[in-house]
Enzyme design. Sequence first.
Site, PDB file in Angstrom:
ATOM      1  N   HIS A 164     -28.543  34.512-109.466  1.00 32.95           N
ATOM      2  CA  HIS A 164     -27.027  33.589-109.878  1.00 32.95           C
ATOM      3  C   HIS A 164     -27.238  32.547-108.477  1.00 32.95           C
ATOM      4  CE1 HIS A 164     -25.644  35.851-112.957  1.00 32.95           C
ATOM      5  NE2 HIS A 164     -25.597  36.931-112.029  1.00 32.95           N
TER       6      HIS A 164
ATOM      7  N   HIS B 107     -24.302  27.116-103.525  1.00 31.25           N
ATOM      8  CA  HIS B 107     -24.143  26.520-105.193  1.00 31.25           C
ATOM      9  C   HIS B 107     -24.517  25.099-105.068  1.00 31.25           C
ATOM     10  CE1 HIS B 107     -21.600  29.799-106.013  1.00 31.25           C
ATOM     11  NE2 HIS B 107     -21.252  29.846-104.956  1.00 31.25           N
TER      12      HIS B 107
ATOM     13  N   THR C 163     -15.526  33.206-106.959  1.00 33.66           N
ATOM     14  CA  THR C 163     -15.975  32.178-107.885  1.00 33.66           C
ATOM     15  C   THR C 163     -17.153  32.672-109.177  1.00 33.66           C
ATOM     16  OG1 THR C 163     -17.817  31.216-106.740  1.00 33.66           O
ATOM     17  CG2 THR C 163     -15.665  30.375-106.221  1.00 33.66           C
TER      18      THR C 163
HETATM   19 ZN   LIG Z   1     -19.947  31.093-103.778  1.00 34.33          ZN
END
Ligand SMILES: [Zn+2]
Length: 288
Positions: free
Chosen positions: A129, A156, A241
């Site tokens: 991820h 991210h 998140t």
């Molecule tokens: Zn994060």
Amino acid sequence: MIRIIVDGVVVTLLAVVLTLSVVTWMKAGSLEAQLATVQKGLRETNKKIAESEDHAKTADAGASHGALDAPHWGYEGEMNPANWGSAFPVCGTGQAQSPVDIRGPFEKSDQSIRLDYKPTPLKVLNNGHTIQATVGAGSTMTVNGTAFELLQFHFHRPSEEHVNGKPSAMVAHFVHRSAAGKLAVVGVLLKEGKDNPVVRSIWANAPQKEGPEVAVPGAEINPASMLPARLDYYSFEGSLTTPPCTEGVTFYILKSASDISLAQIDAFPFKANARPIQPLNGRRITAN
Ligand SMILES: [Zn+2]
């Protein structure tokens, strides 16, 4: 675990078969009818066991992507962020979720934060991820006198938090935990600019595909080098998140951004790994 579930199914179904046999024997009294019922029961038992084993295989496949038996999730496809709540309820029903769009007017923050990050051996993880640097003991954040230990930081693209409706090119989330288990995240927005030396070390050793953590012998990074000169921040109460979207996480998003080069942004192996903006639901954003 899987064996216990299968055994449980067998025991339950054998009990059902036995009960059915006795009932049939009492009612029908015919040996053929009893046999037929027992055989039907056994066929159903075998079918249930086969289904359990299929389920077990699926669960094992999921385990390689994270926590044992955790469902798959991602940023696209069937388990995209809009559907996380189907497997992780808080992601769907939580009222204090992250990320948020940061916009004024801001209340004055009453918190004083101090970051004291130290050089740490380079350990890099691709968890499927994001890319994460795991940080050794000794780097801390202090909030109004309470110490939080820096555990890891990760990236991210684009930034999850928006400021006045706009994301930055990327964000680095520095994840801290207090002795009492409270989580605090410092967000360093990354804007396109100069080459980032810490990112260079991490990217150079980051697996392109999900896999075990890579420890780089003799290599160190200093998380402090990721921080901008000024540490003024916006703060709000939010959540992880990513699933399970646990709430009770305090965020400090630094107002000043750090640089990352365009080549470094392009080399990040996740094209888009930002959860969409979540509603504030009455939460106040503070600033210092
Ligand atoms: Zn994060």
